[in-house]
Design a protein around this motif. Sequence first.
Motif, PDB file in Angstrom:
ATOM      1  N   PHE A  67       0.852  -1.188   0.000  1.00 28.58           N
ATOM      2  CA  PHE A  67       0.000   0.000   0.000  1.00 28.58           C
ATOM      3  C   PHE A  67       0.886   1.235   0.000  1.00 28.58           C
ATOM      4  CE2 PHE A  67      -2.020  -3.154   2.852  1.00 28.58           C
ATOM      5  CZ  PHE A  67      -3.212  -3.367   2.197  1.00 28.58           C
ATOM      6  N   CYS A  68       0.348   2.355  -0.488  1.00 33.87           N
ATOM      7  CA  CYS A  68       0.992   3.643  -0.220  1.00 33.87           C
ATOM      8  C   CYS A  68       0.033   4.430   0.672  1.00 33.87           C
ATOM      9  CB  CYS A  68       1.340   4.389  -1.502  1.00 33.87           C
ATOM     10  SG  CYS A  68      -0.048   4.789  -2.559  1.00 33.87           S
ATOM     11  N   ILE A  69       0.560   4.968   1.750  1.00 31.54           N
ATOM     12  CA  ILE A  69      -0.296   5.574   2.769  1.00 31.54           C
ATOM     13  C   ILE A  69       0.200   6.976   3.088  1.00 31.54           C
ATOM     14  CG2 ILE A  69      -1.129   5.368   5.147  1.00 31.54           C
ATOM     15  CD1 ILE A  69      -1.030   2.351   4.860  1.00 31.54           C
ATOM     16  N   ALA A  70      -0.662   7.961   2.873  1.00 35.57           N
ATOM     17  CA  ALA A  70      -0.316   9.348   3.208  1.00 35.57           C
ATOM     18  C   ALA A  70      -0.527   9.554   4.703  1.00 35.57           C
ATOM     19  CB  ALA A  70      -1.207  10.306   2.417  1.00 35.57           C
ATOM     20  N   LEU A  71       0.456  10.140   5.359  1.00 38.28           N
ATOM     21  CA  LEU A  71       0.296  10.460   6.780  1.00 38.28           C
ATOM     22  C   LEU A  71      -0.606  11.676   6.883  1.00 38.28           C
ATOM     23  CD1 LEU A  71       3.888   9.944   8.204  1.00 38.28           C
ATOM     24  CD2 LEU A  71       2.079   8.275   7.786  1.00 38.28           C
ATOM     25  N   VAL A  72      -1.651  11.532   7.684  1.00 36.36           N
ATOM     26  CA  VAL A  72      -2.630  12.599   7.850  1.00 36.36           C
ATOM     27  C   VAL A  72      -2.414  13.210   9.238  1.00 36.36           C
ATOM     28  CG1 VAL A  72      -5.109  12.926   8.211  1.00 36.36           C
ATOM     29  CG2 VAL A  72      -4.317  11.555   6.301  1.00 36.36           C
ATOM     30  N   GLU A  73      -2.484  14.528   9.335  1.00 36.46           N
ATOM     31  CA  GLU A  73      -2.275  15.167  10.637  1.00 36.46           C
ATOM     32  C   GLU A  73      -3.317  14.656  11.639  1.00 36.46           C
ATOM     33  OE1 GLU A  73      -2.115  19.394  10.327  1.00 36.46           O
ATOM     34  OE2 GLU A  73      -1.747  19.589  12.485  1.00 36.46           O
ATOM     35  N   LYS A  74      -2.856  14.202  12.781  1.00 36.33           N
ATOM     36  CA  LYS A  74      -3.704  13.609  13.829  1.00 36.33           C
ATOM     37  C   LYS A  74      -4.451  12.373  13.335  1.00 36.33           C
ATOM     38  CE  LYS A  74      -4.281  17.716  16.613  1.00 36.33           C
ATOM     39  NZ  LYS A  74      -4.767  19.014  16.255  1.00 36.33           N
ATOM     40  N   GLY A  75      -4.013  11.763  12.245  1.00 36.39           N
ATOM     41  CA  GLY A  75      -4.681  10.570  11.714  1.00 36.39           C
ATOM     42  C   GLY A  75      -4.407   9.373  12.612  1.00 36.39           C
ATOM     43  N   ARG A  76      -5.431   8.647  12.977  1.00 34.40           N
ATOM     44  CA  ARG A  76      -5.255   7.534  13.917  1.00 34.40           C
ATOM     45  C   ARG A  76      -4.451   6.414  13.285  1.00 34.40           C
ATOM     46  NH1 ARG A  76     -10.936   5.859  16.438  1.00 34.40           N
ATOM     47  NH2 ARG A  76      -9.694   4.638  17.869  1.00 34.40           N
ATOM     48  N   PHE A  77      -4.915   5.941  12.122  1.00 39.67           N
ATOM     49  CA  PHE A  77      -4.226   4.799  11.522  1.00 39.67           C
ATOM     50  C   PHE A  77      -2.863   5.199  10.973  1.00 39.67           C
ATOM     51  CE2 PHE A  77      -2.891   1.837   8.331  1.00 39.67           C
ATOM     52  CZ  PHE A  77      -3.065   0.631   8.986  1.00 39.67           C
ATOM     53  N   SER A  78      -2.814   6.313  10.260  1.00 40.88           N
ATOM     54  CA  SER A  78      -1.545   6.660   9.603  1.00 40.88           C
ATOM     55  C   SER A  78      -0.446   6.911  10.637  1.00 40.88           C
ATOM     56  CB  SER A  78      -1.707   7.804   8.612  1.00 40.88           C
ATOM     57  OG  SER A  78      -2.379   8.892   9.155  1.00 40.88           O
ATOM     58  N   SER A  79      -0.792   7.398  11.848  1.00 40.19           N
ATOM     59  CA  SER A  79       0.263   7.558  12.848  1.00 40.19           C
ATOM     60  C   SER A  79       0.627   6.212  13.484  1.00 40.19           C
ATOM     61  CB  SER A  79      -0.117   8.605  13.896  1.00 40.19           C
ATOM     62  OG  SER A  79      -1.355   8.316  14.438  1.00 40.19           O
ATOM     63  N   GLU A  80      -0.330   5.282  13.582  1.00 39.31           N
ATOM     64  CA  GLU A  80      -0.022   3.951  14.129  1.00 39.31           C
ATOM     65  C   GLU A  80       0.903   3.174  13.195  1.00 39.31           C
ATOM     66  OE1 GLU A  80      -0.644   2.449  16.982  1.00 39.31           O
ATOM     67  OE2 GLU A  80      -1.621   4.255  17.749  1.00 39.31           O
ATOM     68  N   ILE A  81       0.629   3.256  11.902  1.00 37.58           N
ATOM     69  CA  ILE A  81       1.418   2.458  10.952  1.00 37.58           C
ATOM     70  C   ILE A  81       2.863   2.979  10.897  1.00 37.58           C
ATOM     71  CG2 ILE A  81       0.808   3.773   8.842  1.00 37.58           C
ATOM     72  CD1 ILE A  81       1.083  -0.022   9.028  1.00 37.58           C
ATOM     73  N   LEU A  82       3.032   4.242  11.208  1.00 40.73           N
ATOM     74  CA  LEU A  82       4.381   4.820  11.233  1.00 40.73           C
ATOM     75  C   LEU A  82       5.200   4.219  12.378  1.00 40.73           C
ATOM     76  CD1 LEU A  82       6.240   6.977  10.008  1.00 40.73           C
ATOM     77  CD2 LEU A  82       5.196   8.652  11.513  1.00 40.73           C
ATOM     78  N   LYS A  83       4.511   3.830  13.458  1.00 37.59           N
ATOM     79  CA  LYS A  83       5.222   3.331  14.644  1.00 37.59           C
ATOM     80  C   LYS A  83       5.289   1.804  14.696  1.00 37.59           C
ATOM     81  CE  LYS A  83       2.465   5.735  17.288  1.00 37.59           C
ATOM     82  NZ  LYS A  83       1.667   6.193  18.380  1.00 37.59           N
ATOM     83  N   ALA A  84       4.448   1.118  13.929  1.00 41.52           N
ATOM     84  CA  ALA A  84       4.347  -0.348  14.054  1.00 41.52           C
ATOM     85  C   ALA A  84       5.684  -1.021  13.747  1.00 41.52           C
ATOM     86  CB  ALA A  84       3.271  -0.868  13.096  1.00 41.52           C
ATOM     87  N   GLY A  85       6.030  -2.017  14.564  1.00 38.85           N
ATOM     88  CA  GLY A  85       7.289  -2.739  14.359  1.00 38.85           C
ATOM     89  C   GLY A  85       7.159  -3.765  13.244  1.00 38.85           C
ATOM     90  N   ILE A  86       8.294  -4.077  12.612  1.00 37.23           N
ATOM     91  CA  ILE A  86       8.296  -5.141  11.610  1.00 37.23           C
ATOM     92  C   ILE A  86       7.842  -6.429  12.305  1.00 37.23           C
ATOM     93  CG2 ILE A  86       9.768  -6.507  10.061  1.00 37.23           C
ATOM     94  CD1 ILE A  86       9.293  -3.553   9.175  1.00 37.23           C
ATOM     95  N   GLY A  87       6.936  -7.162  11.672  1.00 38.04           N
ATOM     96  CA  GLY A  87       6.376  -8.372  12.275  1.00 38.04           C
ATOM     97  C   GLY A  87       5.007  -8.144  12.898  1.00 38.04           C
ATOM     98  N   THR A  88       4.581  -6.881  13.067  1.00 38.77           N
ATOM     99  CA  THR A  88       3.253  -6.601  13.619  1.00 38.77           C
ATOM    100  C   THR A  88       2.187  -7.262  12.753  1.00 38.77           C
ATOM    101  OG1 THR A  88       4.003  -4.466  14.469  1.00 38.77           O
ATOM    102  CG2 THR A  88       1.622  -4.740  14.224  1.00 38.77           C
ATOM    103  N   ALA A  89       1.205  -7.889  13.414  1.00 43.75           N
ATOM    104  CA  ALA A  89       0.121  -8.551  12.666  1.00 43.75           C
ATOM    105  C   ALA A  89      -1.078  -7.622  12.553  1.00 43.75           C
ATOM    106  CB  ALA A  89      -0.277  -9.836  13.367  1.00 43.75           C
ATOM    107  N   PHE A  90      -1.688  -7.594  11.383  1.00 44.49           N
ATOM    108  CA  PHE A  90      -2.899  -6.802  11.136  1.00 44.49           C
ATOM    109  C   PHE A  90      -4.022  -7.753  10.737  1.00 44.49           C
ATOM    110  CE2 PHE A  90       0.598  -3.945  10.345  1.00 44.49           C
ATOM    111  CZ  PHE A  90       0.198  -2.800  11.003  1.00 44.49           C
ATOM    112  N   GLN A  91      -5.250  -7.382  11.129  1.00 38.90           N
ATOM    113  CA  GLN A  91      -6.429  -8.134  10.703  1.00 38.90           C
ATOM    114  C   GLN A  91      -7.038  -7.405   9.511  1.00 38.90           C
ATOM    115  OE1 GLN A  91      -6.980 -11.098  12.097  1.00 38.90           O
ATOM    116  NE2 GLN A  91      -5.135 -10.562  13.266  1.00 38.90           N
ATOM    117  N   LEU A  92      -7.275  -8.156   8.450  1.00 32.11           N
ATOM    118  CA  LEU A  92      -7.785  -7.525   7.220  1.00 32.11           C
ATOM    119  C   LEU A  92      -9.029  -8.251   6.738  1.00 32.11           C
ATOM    120  CD1 LEU A  92      -4.337  -7.874   6.755  1.00 32.11           C
ATOM    121  CD2 LEU A  92      -4.978  -6.031   5.263  1.00 32.11           C
ATOM    122  N   THR A  93      -9.843  -7.528   5.959  1.00 38.53           N
ATOM    123  CA  THR A  93     -10.904  -8.181   5.191  1.00 38.53           C
ATOM    124  C   THR A  93     -10.831  -7.681   3.754  1.00 38.53           C
ATOM    125  OG1 THR A  93     -12.614  -6.500   5.530  1.00 38.53           O
ATOM    126  CG2 THR A  93     -12.468  -8.253   7.189  1.00 38.53           C
ATOM    127  N   GLY A  94     -11.268  -8.536   2.864  1.00 44.30           N
ATOM    128  CA  GLY A  94     -11.298  -8.132   1.468  1.00 44.30           C
ATOM    129  C   GLY A  94     -10.932  -9.284   0.543  1.00 44.30           C
TER     130      GLY A  94
END
Length: 224
Positions: A67-94
Amino acid sequence: MERVDDRGRFSARLVARRWLAPGILEVRLTRPADFAFMPGQFLRIGMGGYQRDYTMVSGPDADTIDFCIALVEKGRFSSEILKAGIGTAFQLTGPHGHFIFQGPVNPAVFVATGTGVAPFVAFCRGGVEAALLLHGAGSPDRLIYRDLLEAVLHRYVPCISRLPGDHAGQGNIYPHRVSRYLEQQLRPGTYDFYLCGRRSMIRDATAIIDDRFGHSRIFIETYD
Ligand SMILES: Cc1cc2nc3c(=O)[nH]c(=O)nc-3n(C[C@H](O)[C@H](O)[C@H](O)COP(=O)(O)OP(=O)(O)OC[C@H]3O[C@@H](n4cnc5c(N)ncnc54)[C@H](O)[C@@H]3O)c2cc1C
């Protein structure tokens, strides 16, 4: 190895993250062996009680989901993904969505702002070449995936409305918004327009298309 369940849910791990441009990350997740999608579709990522949608930029045969993800000011997800460690697991649907290439019925015109270019990157990686792409960005260094798009597509027009002085007159940058290009540059005709990105661009572009290209078809993906 993770698998996709019968409701389209699966987990994937972060394997890489890099800066594509100032304020824009490319995020790479593991891909379950049985996960299939059409270029242009998106995944819904769950994170601590809320969900966000992101369009895949990786091709349908790639080993990873990107994915390409733009960091949004005060964005909940975009600030979390910036901090997530390599190996972090995400739950997805689709995969979700119907913003997919409809075939060469009319000449295709892709119009994107910012990370709204994501489905068009996936289209290119899925084999689509015959299109004009107008890519609007805040500055030349935010024209993500420019090399790929320029190499694959018939025509690529970067659109920067506030072009810094040292870039003025350089290269093939159109020094206005994508909507101005539709209004003043695109030849009259019947097209298939694919619009992806901010609501304001989609609203402006749709009005111009209705006015100038009345028999055309319009496909839309709104990010905000
Ligand atoms: C189908 C679909 C596909 C999408 N694909 C992508 C993608 O490939 N890449 C991508 O970067 N985003 C994509 N988005 C947008 C994404 O889902 C999130 O909305 C975005 O990342 C902001 O989430 P957040 O939790 O960081 O911010 P939030 O916590 O949701 O928002 C924080 C603040 O920022 C504002 N805001 C939200 N989005 C934006 C924005 N884009 N620009 C400026 N301000 C904003 C909100 O109004 C709010 O005030 C997509 C959206 C949809 C519906």
